[in-house]
Scaffold this motif. Structure first.
Motif, PDB file in Angstrom:
ATOM      1  N   PRO A 177       0.758  -1.339   0.025  1.00 43.43           N
ATOM      2  CA  PRO A 177       0.034  -0.070   0.080  1.00 43.43           C
ATOM      3  C   PRO A 177       0.941   1.116   0.131  1.00 43.43           C
ATOM      4  O   PRO A 177       2.185   0.987   0.504  1.00 43.43           O
ATOM      5  CB  PRO A 177      -0.671  -0.235   1.374  1.00 43.43           C
ATOM      6  N   MET A 178       0.307   2.303  -0.411  1.00 39.63           N
ATOM      7  CA  MET A 178       1.023   3.785  -0.260  1.00 39.63           C
ATOM      8  C   MET A 178       0.792   4.340   1.064  1.00 39.63           C
ATOM      9  O   MET A 178      -0.128   4.161   1.760  1.00 39.63           O
ATOM     10  CB  MET A 178       0.568   4.587  -1.562  1.00 39.63           C
ATOM     11  N   PHE A 179       1.606   5.284   1.394  1.00 34.08           N
ATOM     12  CA  PHE A 179       1.639   5.886   2.617  1.00 34.08           C
ATOM     13  C   PHE A 179       0.108   6.878   2.626  1.00 34.08           C
ATOM     14  O   PHE A 179      -0.290   7.449   1.534  1.00 34.08           O
ATOM     15  CB  PHE A 179       2.834   6.771   2.697  1.00 34.08           C
ATOM     16  N   MET A 180      -0.659   6.785   3.889  1.00 33.54           N
ATOM     17  CA  MET A 180      -1.676   7.416   4.047  1.00 33.54           C
ATOM     18  C   MET A 180      -2.921   6.605   3.929  1.00 33.54           C
ATOM     19  O   MET A 180      -3.990   6.563   4.134  1.00 33.54           O
ATOM     20  CB  MET A 180      -1.659   8.760   3.452  1.00 33.54           C
ATOM     21  N   LEU A 221       4.877  11.531  -2.876  1.00 35.73           N
ATOM     22  CA  LEU A 221       4.099  11.044  -1.710  1.00 35.73           C
ATOM     23  C   LEU A 221       4.438   9.813  -1.158  1.00 35.73           C
ATOM     24  O   LEU A 221       4.571   9.766  -0.156  1.00 35.73           O
ATOM     25  CB  LEU A 221       2.564  11.056  -2.133  1.00 35.73           C
ATOM     26  N   SER A 222       4.738   8.801  -2.255  1.00 31.85           N
ATOM     27  CA  SER A 222       5.471   7.557  -1.812  1.00 31.85           C
ATOM     28  C   SER A 222       6.755   7.459  -1.015  1.00 31.85           C
ATOM     29  O   SER A 222       7.111   7.046  -0.053  1.00 31.85           O
ATOM     30  CB  SER A 222       5.232   6.424  -2.671  1.00 31.85           C
ATOM     31  N   SER A 237       9.689   4.921   7.637  1.00 33.66           N
ATOM     32  CA  SER A 237      11.170   4.148   8.311  1.00 33.66           C
ATOM     33  C   SER A 237      11.255   4.635   9.676  1.00 33.66           C
ATOM     34  O   SER A 237      11.944   4.159  10.462  1.00 33.66           O
ATOM     35  CB  SER A 237      12.266   4.596   7.298  1.00 33.66           C
ATOM     36  N   LEU A 238      10.872   5.991   9.895  1.00 38.98           N
ATOM     37  CA  LEU A 238      10.955   6.471  11.253  1.00 38.98           C
ATOM     38  C   LEU A 238      10.138   5.870  12.505  1.00 38.98           C
ATOM     39  O   LEU A 238      10.301   5.505  13.634  1.00 38.98           O
ATOM     40  CB  LEU A 238      10.760   8.102  11.123  1.00 38.98           C
ATOM     41  N   VAL A 265       6.171  -1.473   3.863  1.00 40.67           N
ATOM     42  CA  VAL A 265       5.483  -0.260   3.401  1.00 40.67           C
ATOM     43  C   VAL A 265       6.398   0.581   3.067  1.00 40.67           C
ATOM     44  O   VAL A 265       6.551   1.127   1.784  1.00 40.67           O
ATOM     45  CB  VAL A 265       4.711   0.531   4.495  1.00 40.67           C
ATOM     46  N   ALA A 266       7.616   0.484   3.562  1.00 42.96           N
ATOM     47  CA  ALA A 266       8.654   1.505   3.273  1.00 42.96           C
ATOM     48  C   ALA A 266       9.340   0.829   2.151  1.00 42.96           C
ATOM     49  O   ALA A 266       9.652   1.866   0.885  1.00 42.96           O
ATOM     50  CB  ALA A 266       9.774   1.659   4.359  1.00 42.96           C
TER      51      ALA A 266
END
Length: 447
Positions: A197-200, A253-254, A262-263, A280-281
Motif C-alpha cells: 500500500p501507499m503511505f496514508m 507522496l510515496s 522508516s521513522l 510499506v517503506a
C-alpha cells in the motif's frame, strides 16, 4: 496454463482426509518445480489457453505465489500438530493459491479484477480463523474496507475501457490514450496504490499483519502486496501519456511517506509490526520506480517485488519461530536470543542483511536500479533517497541487535534450538533470494 490450474483444483479433495498434510505440501513443491521449467524464453505471451496466459512478469509472480504458498504449509505445522482445523486450513491455502495463480495469469482485465478481489476472501478466512487476538475481526474489516472501497472505481474504469476500445485483452490495450482523463486515471490507479500500500492508505496492513497467523503474514507480505505493482504494470499501457503529468504526485507522496514509515519502524516494539512497516517503506520505492515510467524503474521494481516477497516472508517466519517459544512478539521479551537459540542467530543475520539490501541478495539489484531510475528522473529525490536508504539499514540493525543481543528475559529459563523443518523453511526463503541474482537478464533486462 490450464494444466497447472487443474492440478491445483484436484488437490482440494485431499484436504478432507486426515493425515494428508505433508502429501499436499509435497505435491505443491512438485508443481512449483515443474512450473519452473515453463520459462517464457521469447519474452512474449505464451502458454495461452482459454482466458489464461503467461509472459515474463506473470511467470515470476506465479512462481513466487506457488513457492510462498508451499512455505505457508511448511511454516504452519503447529496447525497440523494441534489438530486446529488443519483440513480446512489446507483447503484455504490451496484456494488462495488458485486465486493468485488465476490473477497473475489472466489475459483479460475483467478476469484479473475478479480474481484480484477473490484472493481477499481466503486471506480474510486465514486472519479470522487462525489469528491470535480478538482484534483480528477489526483487522479483517480494515482489510476489506480499504481494498474493496478503492476497487469499485477500478471496476467502473475497466467497463469504460471495454466500452471505448471494445477489448479488455492485456496485449491489445495499447492506443487507448485518447480516452484518458484525470478522473479515469485516478480510478484505474488508486485501487492498486491501496493494495501495495501507499503511505496514508497503509493503515490496514500493520493491523492485518499483527493479527494474522504466520501463514497470513507470509502471503500478505509475499504476494498480496505485489498484486498492486502487477496491476500498475498492466494498466499503464492505457495511461501512459497521462501518467507523466500525475507521476510527480505519486512519486513525492510515496517516497516522503516511505521516509516517515522508516521513522515509525524505529519506534516499534512488536516484531511483526516492525516488519510490516518495513514492507510499506520498501513498497514506497517500488511505487516511485513504476511511476517514473522509465526502463530502469519498471524492471527494477519487478526485481524488488520478487526480492521483498521472499525476504519479508522469511522475516515473518523468524518472528513466528520466536513467538512459538516465548508466546510474545515484543522485543522486550525476545531479547538476547543468541544465548537461547544460537543456531537461529545466523538466519536472523542473513535475512536482516537481505532486508537492508546487502550483496549478493536480489534486494540490492532492485534497489540500485530504483535509485538510478529515480535520481535520473529528478535529482532532487536524491535527498529523500539518502535518508530512506540510511533508515532502512538503521531499523533493520535495530531489529537484529535488539532481538539477538542484550540480556535475556528473566521469565525464560530454557534454551531452545530450532527444528529441521524450521531450518529448511528459512533456507528455502534465503537461497532463491541470493540465487536469482546470478541470472540478472531474467529479473531485470526483460523489456
Amino acid at each position: 496454463m490450464l494444466k497447472f490450474l487443474y492440478f491445483l483444483i484436484f488437490l482440494t479433495p485431499l484436504c478432507y482426509f486426515s493425515g494428508f498434510w505433508w502429501l499436499i505440501c509435497s505435491l505443491l513443491f512438485f508443481v512449483s518445480f515443474v512450473y519452473f521449467f515453463f520459462f517464457p524464453y521469447f519474452f512474449c505471451w505464451g502458454g495461452l489457453g482459454y482466458i489464461f496466459g503467461c509472459d515474463l512478469i506473470s511467470y515470476g509472480l506465479v512462481l513466487l505465489s506457488l513457492w510462498i504458498c508451499v512455505l505457508m504449509i511448511l511454516a504452519s505445522e503447529s496447525v497440523f500438530r494441534h489438530g486446529y482445523f488443519s483440513g480446512f486450513f489446507a483447503f484455504v491455502v490451496i484456494a488462495l493459491t488458485i486465486m493468485l495463480y488465476c490473477t497473475f495469469s489472466s489475459i483479460s482485465l475483467l478476469s484479473f479484477y475478479i480474481f484480484f478481489e477473490s484472493s481477499l476472501i481466503p486471506t480474510l478466512f486465514l486472519i479470522l480463523g487462525w489469528g491470535y487476538q480478538p482484534e483480528r475481526v477489526q483487522a479483517g474489516i480494515y482489510l476489506l474496507f480499504y481494498t474493496l472501497l478503492a476497487s469499485l472505481p477500478l471496476l467502473v474504469g475497466i467497463l469504460f475501457i471495454y466500452n471505448s476500445l471494445g477489448s479488455l485483452c492485456l496485449f491489445l490495450l495499447c492506443g487507448g490514450n485518447s480516452l484518458v482523463g484525470g478522473l479515469f486515471y485516478v480510478c484505474m490507479v488508486f485501487a492498486f496504490l491501496v493494495s501495495m500500500p501507499m503511505f496514508m492508505v497503509h493503515l490496514w496492513l500493520p493491523s492485518a499483519h499483527v493479527e494474522a497467523p504466520v501463514a497470513g503474514s507470509m502471503i500478505l507480505a509475499g504476494v498480496l502486496l505485489k498484486l498492486g505493482g502487477y496491476g500498475l504494470l498492466r494498466v499503464f499501457p492505457v495511461l501512459f501519456s497521462f501518467g507523466f503529468g500525475f507521476g510527480v504526485v505519486w512519486v513525492a507522496l510515496s517516497l516522503v511517506g516511505g521516509l516517515f514509515v522508516s521513522l515509525f519502524c524505529m519506534r516499534q516494539t512488536d516484531l511483526k509490526s516492525l516488519i510490516a512497516y518495513s514492507s510499506v517503506a520498501h513498497m514506497s520505492m517500488v511505487i516511485g520506480g513504476i511511476m517514473t515510467l522509465n526502463y530502469w524503474g519498471v524492471c527494477s521494481s519487478f526485481a524488488l517485488m520478487v526480492a521483498h516477497g521472499l525476504c519479508s516472508s522469511g522475516l515473518f517466519c523468524l518472528s513466528n519461530i520466536s513467538y512459538e517459544r516465548f508466546g510474545s512478539r515484543s522485543l522486550l521479551v525476545n531479547s538476547g536470543l543468541i544465548n537461547l537459540m544460537p543456531s537461529m542467530a545466523m538466519w536472523w543475520f542473513l535475512l536482516s542483511a537481505c532486508n537492508m539490501a546487502a550483496p549478493p541478495s536480489l534486494n540490492l539489484l532492485g534497489e540500485i536500479g530504483l535509485l538510478s531510475s529515480l535520481v535520473s528522473w529528478s535529482w532532487c529525490l536524491m535527498f529523500v533517497l539518502v535518508f530512506l536508504s540510511f533508515f532502512s539499514a538503521a531499523y533493520t540493525l535495530y531489529m537484529y541487535s535488539y532481538s539477538q543481543h542484550g540480556s535475556t528475559y528473566s521469565g525464560v529459563y530454557s534454551c531452545s534450538l530450532g527444528y529441521v523443518r524450521e531450518f529448511l523453511l528459512l533456507f528455502l526463503h534465503w537461497f532463491p533470494l541470493n540465487l536469482i541474482i546470478l541470472s540478472v537478464d531474467v529479473t531485470v533486462f526483460w523489456v
